[in-house]
Design an enzyme around this catalytic site. Sequence first.
Site, PDB file in Angstrom:
ATOM      1  N   THR A   1       0.844  -1.204   0.000  1.00 42.18           N
ATOM      2  CA  THR A   1       0.000   0.000   0.000  1.00 42.18           C
ATOM      3  C   THR A   1       0.874   1.247   0.000  1.00 42.18           C
ATOM      4  OG1 THR A   1      -1.629  -1.276   1.233  1.00 42.18           O
ATOM      5  CG2 THR A   1      -1.951   1.109   1.149  1.00 42.18           C
TER       6      THR A   1
ATOM      7  N   LYS B   1       5.837  10.717  21.090  1.00 42.21           N
ATOM      8  CA  LYS B   1       5.899  11.612  22.258  1.00 42.21           C
ATOM      9  C   LYS B   1       4.515  11.842  22.850  1.00 42.21           C
ATOM     10  CE  LYS B   1       9.144  14.324  19.623  1.00 42.21           C
ATOM     11  NZ  LYS B   1       9.210  15.642  19.004  1.00 42.21           N
TER      12      LYS B   1
ATOM     13  N   ARG C   1      -2.569   4.934   7.021  1.00 43.91           N
ATOM     14  CA  ARG C   1      -2.910   3.617   7.589  1.00 43.91           C
ATOM     15  C   ARG C   1      -2.795   3.729   9.097  1.00 43.91           C
ATOM     16  NH1 ARG C   1      -0.636  -2.158   5.645  1.00 43.91           N
ATOM     17  NH2 ARG C   1      -2.268  -1.728   4.107  1.00 43.91           N
TER      18      ARG C   1
ATOM     19  N   HIS D   1     -10.371  -1.330   3.894  1.00 41.18           N
ATOM     20  CA  HIS D   1      -9.149  -1.089   3.108  1.00 41.18           C
ATOM     21  C   HIS D   1      -9.614  -0.754   1.688  1.00 41.18           C
ATOM     22  CE1 HIS D   1      -5.128  -1.142   1.740  1.00 41.18           C
ATOM     23  NE2 HIS D   1      -4.705  -2.316   2.187  1.00 41.18           N
TER      24      HIS D   1
END
Length: 304
Positions: free
Chosen positions: A55, A83, A104, A132
């Site tokens: 992908t 973070k 994604r 998807h």
Amino acid sequence: MPKFKGKSIVSLKDMEKKEILHLMKKAEEVKSGKLTQVLKGKVIASLFFEPSTRTRLSFESAVLGQGGSVFGFADPGASSAKKGETLSDTIKNVMGYCDAIVMRHFIEGAARRASEISSVPVVNGGDGANQHPTQTFLDLFTMLEKKGSLDGKVIGMMGDLKYGRTIHSLAMALTHFDVKLHFISPKELNIPDHYYDYLKAKKIEYVHSTLESCGKELDFLYCTRIQKERFYDPMEYEKVAGSYKIDKTSLEYLKPDTFIMHPLPRVDEIAVDVDDDPRAVYFEQAHNGVPVRAALLGLVTGTI
Ligand code: CP
């Protein structure tokens, strides 16, 4: 003509048949070379919070091959997500740097959330076990290349129908056509109930089968990997691991013109010696990701 400019591509639920067919036409024009440089001057962000080979790389190849630029990350550990930055804040920043975002994410619904925040189109490159859509577009494109039309076709969906997001998107997309579906899976990996409801509402015929019983009916056998990473309980995975495999023997159950598809990656569900069979089209299918994703980005950024 369907209006794509500015549209986020999150789920097949949001796609009309005329939009899918228009995308197929534009993808064919990209593949044949009739359309070129469709992303000239466009900047695409590629945010992959989960691993990917096809992908991500086919999106990047599509952008670079069509005159655009692409930046992003393949590992969220190299982004400020590490973070503690929220997805919302990431999107609010990145949308200022680009014309479209391909993303994604491991959380179901993350693409929908990003699309609600973003001022540029968000293209879902897979959200958890949910959807998807761009895989489905290249699957449909490959099916149309091989058989010319989808109406009247019989499709076997084999493997992990529970967690396989490519199955979920493809099943929804196929409701736009006159198809029959055979579900071939261990019962633990049946497709979630709401997809049965969706198929029933759209009057799509489906049946649970074995490959032996339905193989001679199939125009396409769409095989998938067991999505080990989605199982909460490793023992549940152990119960179904290795429970099906396409090998030279199982090819005898199929017709001479049953095409074998797979979104890839495979683990052990298709034997490597099947690759040489002319019915095995999964690598060709993966390569179609480039023109299909190029056309989709051209449409959502408004260049075509
Ligand atoms: N088919 C597919 O989504 O492959 P990747 O996970 O490698 O992107």
